[in-house]
Design a protein around this motif. Structure first.
Motif, PDB file in Angstrom:
ATOM      1  N   LYS A  55       0.829  -1.210   0.000  1.00 40.15           N
ATOM      2  CA  LYS A  55       0.000   0.000   0.000  1.00 40.15           C
ATOM      3  C   LYS A  55       0.859   1.254   0.000  1.00 40.15           C
ATOM      4  CE  LYS A  55      -3.663  -2.360   2.582  1.00 40.15           C
ATOM      5  NZ  LYS A  55      -4.617  -2.461   1.456  1.00 40.15           N
ATOM      6  N   SER A  56       0.295   2.341  -0.495  1.00 42.01           N
ATOM      7  CA  SER A  56       0.890   3.665  -0.379  1.00 42.01           C
ATOM      8  C   SER A  56       0.100   4.453   0.667  1.00 42.01           C
ATOM      9  CB  SER A  56       0.857   4.393  -1.723  1.00 42.01           C
ATOM     10  OG  SER A  56       1.679   3.744  -2.672  1.00 42.01           O
ATOM     11  N   ILE A  57       0.813   5.197   1.511  1.00 36.83           N
ATOM     12  CA  ILE A  57       0.205   5.941   2.611  1.00 36.83           C
ATOM     13  C   ILE A  57       0.721   7.377   2.545  1.00 36.83           C
ATOM     14  CG2 ILE A  57      -0.115   6.046   5.120  1.00 36.83           C
ATOM     15  CD1 ILE A  57       0.752   3.032   5.146  1.00 36.83           C
ATOM     16  N   GLN A  58      -0.173   8.326   2.737  1.00 35.95           N
ATOM     17  CA  GLN A  58       0.166   9.716   2.462  1.00 35.95           C
ATOM     18  C   GLN A  58      -0.245  10.651   3.607  1.00 35.95           C
ATOM     19  OE1 GLN A  58      -2.027  12.014  -0.732  1.00 35.95           O
ATOM     20  NE2 GLN A  58      -0.091  11.698  -1.826  1.00 35.95           N
ATOM     21  N   ASN A  59       0.585  11.677   3.834  1.00 35.78           N
ATOM     22  CA  ASN A  59       0.227  12.859   4.634  1.00 35.78           C
ATOM     23  C   ASN A  59      -0.113  12.544   6.091  1.00 35.78           C
ATOM     24  OD1 ASN A  59       0.596  14.342   2.302  1.00 35.78           O
ATOM     25  ND2 ASN A  59      -1.581  14.475   1.813  1.00 35.78           N
ATOM     26  N   VAL A  60       0.699  11.740   6.741  1.00 37.17           N
ATOM     27  CA  VAL A  60       0.538  11.484   8.176  1.00 37.17           C
ATOM     28  C   VAL A  60       1.320  12.535   8.953  1.00 37.17           C
ATOM     29  CG1 VAL A  60       0.930   9.830  10.044  1.00 37.17           C
ATOM     30  CG2 VAL A  60       0.238   9.016   7.780  1.00 37.17           C
ATOM     31  N   ILE A  61       0.719  13.062  10.009  1.00 36.98           N
ATOM     32  CA  ILE A  61       1.391  14.014  10.905  1.00 36.98           C
ATOM     33  C   ILE A  61       1.676  13.312  12.223  1.00 36.98           C
ATOM     34  CG2 ILE A  61       1.149  16.148  12.218  1.00 36.98           C
ATOM     35  CD1 ILE A  61      -0.589  17.228   9.949  1.00 36.98           C
ATOM     36  N   VAL A  62       2.942  13.313  12.630  1.00 38.07           N
ATOM     37  CA  VAL A  62       3.368  12.748  13.913  1.00 38.07           C
ATOM     38  C   VAL A  62       4.056  13.868  14.678  1.00 38.07           C
ATOM     39  CG1 VAL A  62       4.698  10.934  15.062  1.00 38.07           C
ATOM     40  CG2 VAL A  62       3.705  10.498  12.797  1.00 38.07           C
ATOM     41  N   ARG A  63       3.419  14.380  15.734  1.00 41.84           N
ATOM     42  CA  ARG A  63       3.959  15.567  16.397  1.00 41.84           C
ATOM     43  C   ARG A  63       3.697  15.532  17.902  1.00 41.84           C
ATOM     44  NH1 ARG A  63      -0.446  19.657  13.595  1.00 41.84           N
ATOM     45  NH2 ARG A  63      -2.279  18.976  14.782  1.00 41.84           N
ATOM     46  N   ARG A  64       4.627  16.117  18.637  1.00 41.28           N
ATOM     47  CA  ARG A  64       4.515  16.331  20.084  1.00 41.28           C
ATOM     48  C   ARG A  64       4.268  15.023  20.850  1.00 41.28           C
ATOM     49  NH1 ARG A  64       1.170  20.718  18.304  1.00 41.28           N
ATOM     50  NH2 ARG A  64      -0.656  19.722  19.232  1.00 41.28           N
ATOM     51  N   ASN A  65       4.856  13.940  20.397  1.00 41.16           N
ATOM     52  CA  ASN A  65       4.764  12.672  21.099  1.00 41.16           C
ATOM     53  C   ASN A  65       6.045  12.406  21.881  1.00 41.16           C
ATOM     54  OD1 ASN A  65       2.167  11.520  19.775  1.00 41.16           O
ATOM     55  ND2 ASN A  65       3.423  12.135  18.033  1.00 41.16           N
ATOM     56  N   VAL A  66       5.950  11.570  22.892  1.00 41.19           N
ATOM     57  CA  VAL A  66       7.106  11.136  23.672  1.00 41.19           C
ATOM     58  C   VAL A  66       7.293   9.637  23.473  1.00 41.19           C
ATOM     59  CG1 VAL A  66       8.091  10.897  25.982  1.00 41.19           C
ATOM     60  CG2 VAL A  66       6.770  12.934  25.411  1.00 41.19           C
ATOM     61  N   PHE A  67       8.522   9.256  23.147  1.00 41.54           N
ATOM     62  CA  PHE A  67       8.882   7.852  22.979  1.00 41.54           C
ATOM     63  C   PHE A  67      10.058   7.557  23.907  1.00 41.54           C
ATOM     64  CE2 PHE A  67       7.295   9.503  18.972  1.00 41.54           C
ATOM     65  CZ  PHE A  67       6.483   8.505  18.455  1.00 41.54           C
ATOM     66  N   TYR A  68       9.912   6.581  24.769  1.00 40.39           N
ATOM     67  CA  TYR A  68      11.071   6.199  25.585  1.00 40.39           C
ATOM     68  C   TYR A  68      11.046   4.710  25.890  1.00 40.39           C
ATOM     69  CZ  TYR A  68       8.115   6.489  29.856  1.00 40.39           C
ATOM     70  OH  TYR A  68       7.127   6.321  30.815  1.00 40.39           O
ATOM     71  N   ASP A  69      12.227   4.185  26.165  1.00 37.05           N
ATOM     72  CA  ASP A  69      12.404   2.739  26.345  1.00 37.05           C
ATOM     73  C   ASP A  69      11.849   1.970  25.149  1.00 37.05           C
ATOM     74  OD1 ASP A  69      13.779   2.964  28.711  1.00 37.05           O
ATOM     75  OD2 ASP A  69      11.996   2.816  29.972  1.00 37.05           O
ATOM     76  N   ILE A  70      12.174   2.457  23.953  1.00 36.61           N
ATOM     77  CA  ILE A  70      11.797   1.788  22.713  1.00 36.61           C
ATOM     78  C   ILE A  70      12.958   0.871  22.301  1.00 36.61           C
ATOM     79  CG2 ILE A  70      11.013   2.100  20.339  1.00 36.61           C
ATOM     80  CD1 ILE A  70       9.190   3.387  22.480  1.00 36.61           C
ATOM     81  N   GLY A  71      12.645  -0.359  21.953  1.00 34.54           N
ATOM     82  CA  GLY A  71      13.694  -1.277  21.543  1.00 34.54           C
ATOM     83  C   GLY A  71      14.694  -1.588  22.638  1.00 34.54           C
TER      84      GLY A  71
END
Length: 423
Positions: A232-248
């Protein structure tokens, strides 16, 4: 003719008022009874007992209020669609504790499940805890039934899933399906029920086209946001002001051992138009296959924007803070901070990024605001696509944008996510 137009306007207004008047509120409580009629369930003292029974009472635009309690072996399935001015809403009782939905995930039960394609639209889920589901959310679509759109998930906690946390289907081509909102949710331990999954479980698998993912917290998982779906093709996603920690963190979250890759955000399908900005990623990446933000697939015309992210304390020196792994498309990487960020930046069109000490207010306390002597202040480029910082304060406050997620000296009425932690 004039009288006819006036009559039509009055009739339209009357119909609108009638639809609004029909919107009802229904109640569910663990102490209720499904023998109560839907009419009785409109009174909080005579609620339905189970969430599916409550959903059966709803018409488009109605509200279902679920009181505190634990709801075992239940799922929310195919609520009726609302419309753009009146979402069908299923929410926690604002006067009580968060209801806990515990589907039978081992047997494939979802938390929130729509399998009717485009009939899943203008629906909101708010204030739940969903645990032990196969998927916390699954929105299914096809060329036959269409694709879900305009579904909002706000202030939920979704954790300890068997497989992917959120799974969404969109069209292969034409960018149908999406316009969703994920706001102020907490996600953790995605896929813990299926450890060692080689690709690594995505917490949000295919957000949908034009979807906004903002103000969420992701922790203790292999992948946060996966802008990806095979074929599939996916378009125009906004990812903002999130917190990611202890990933992987496969050295400590040992159930992740055997996963091949890890990321906070990855773009692995073509489509472009994605904006990934003002995010905070820290204390992550035990393996060299980790990438804080990764772009691995694009068409030649795709343009992606990766701006003003703060990335700190990548554990493996061979991992990347931001890695553009394709030479196809145009990928702007600007105004980011990657301090102690492994191999920091790779690929894309880079400018105004910082890899030396940015003088955080308290990195040990997960406070990544800038001190007055920070080398990041006024050293970014002004970007119209990033008019505010992590807290929602206006940029710039000085002569130019600051680097990273926070603008020094900015003021805002918004607060960082309460779950920001250095556990």
């Amino acid at each position: 003719m004039f009288r006819l137009i006036i009559g039509i306007c009055i009739l339209a207004g009357t119909l609108l008022l009638t639809v609004s008047a029909r919107a009802g509120t229904y109640y569910v409580a663990a102490t209720g009874s499904d023998a109560n009629t839907c009419a009785k369930a409109q009174t909080s003292s005579t609620p339905k007992k189970t969430i599916p029974a409550g959903v059966q009472c709803l018409a488009g635009g109605d509200t279902l209020i679920v009181k505190a309690g634990t709801y075992l072996n239940q799922q929310i399935k195919n609520p009726p669609p609302g419309n753009s001015s009146s979402y069908t809403t299923i929410k926690a009782d604002p006067a009580g504790a968060r209801p806990v939905l515990v589907p039978n995930g081992v047997n494939g039960q979802q938390g929130f499940y729509c399998d009717k394609g485009a009939a899943c639209r203008y629906i909101e889920l708010r204030g739940f805890e969903i645990t032990k589901a196969y998927n916390s959310v699954k929105l299914f679509g096809s060329s036959t039934v269409g694709y879900p759109h305009h579904v909002r998930f706000i202030n939920n906690i979704m954790h300890d899933t068997i497989h992917t946390n959120v799974f969404i289907v969109t069209s292969d081509t034409g960018f149908q399906g999406g316009d969703h909102l994920f706001q102020s949710n907490i996600f953790y331990r995605t896929g813990v029920g299926n450890p060692g999954y080689a690709p690594g479980h995505n917490t949000i698998y295919n957000p949908g086209n034009r979807t906004i993912i903002e103000n969420n917290t992701f922790r203790n998982l292999a992948h946060g946001v996966g802008i990806w779906h095979s074929g599939k093709s996916i378009q125009n996603v906004i990812v903002r002001r999130n917190v990611f920690y202890d990933i992987g963190r496969s050295n400590t979250d040992t159930w992740q051992k055997g996963n091949g890759t890890f990321s906070a955000v990855h773009v692995s399908s073509p489509g472009g138009g994605h904006r990934i900005y003002n995010n905070v990623i820290y204390r992550s990446g035990d393996q060299s296959t980790f990438g804080g933000i990764r772009v691995g697939a694009a068409n030649g015309s795709d343009i992606n924007h990766i701006y003003n992210n703060t990335i700190y304390d990548i554990k493996n020196a061979g991992a990347w803070a931001i890695r553009i792994g394709t030479t196809t498309g145009t990928h702007y990487v600007k105004n980011n901070i990657a301090y102690l960020g492994g191999r920091t930046f790779h690929g894309g069109l880079q400018s105004n990024n910082l890899t030396t000490n940015p003088s955080f207010k308290s990195a040990a306390g997960a406070d990544f605001r800038l001190l007055s002597n920070s080398a990041a202040i006024n050293k970014g480029v002004i970007l119209s696509q990033v008019p505010t910082d992590f807290t929602g304060a206006r940029r710039p406050t000085g002569s130019s944008h600051d680097m990273g997620a926070y603008e020094y000296g900015a003021s805002s009425t918004l607060s960082p996510p309460a779950s920001l932690s250095v556990q």
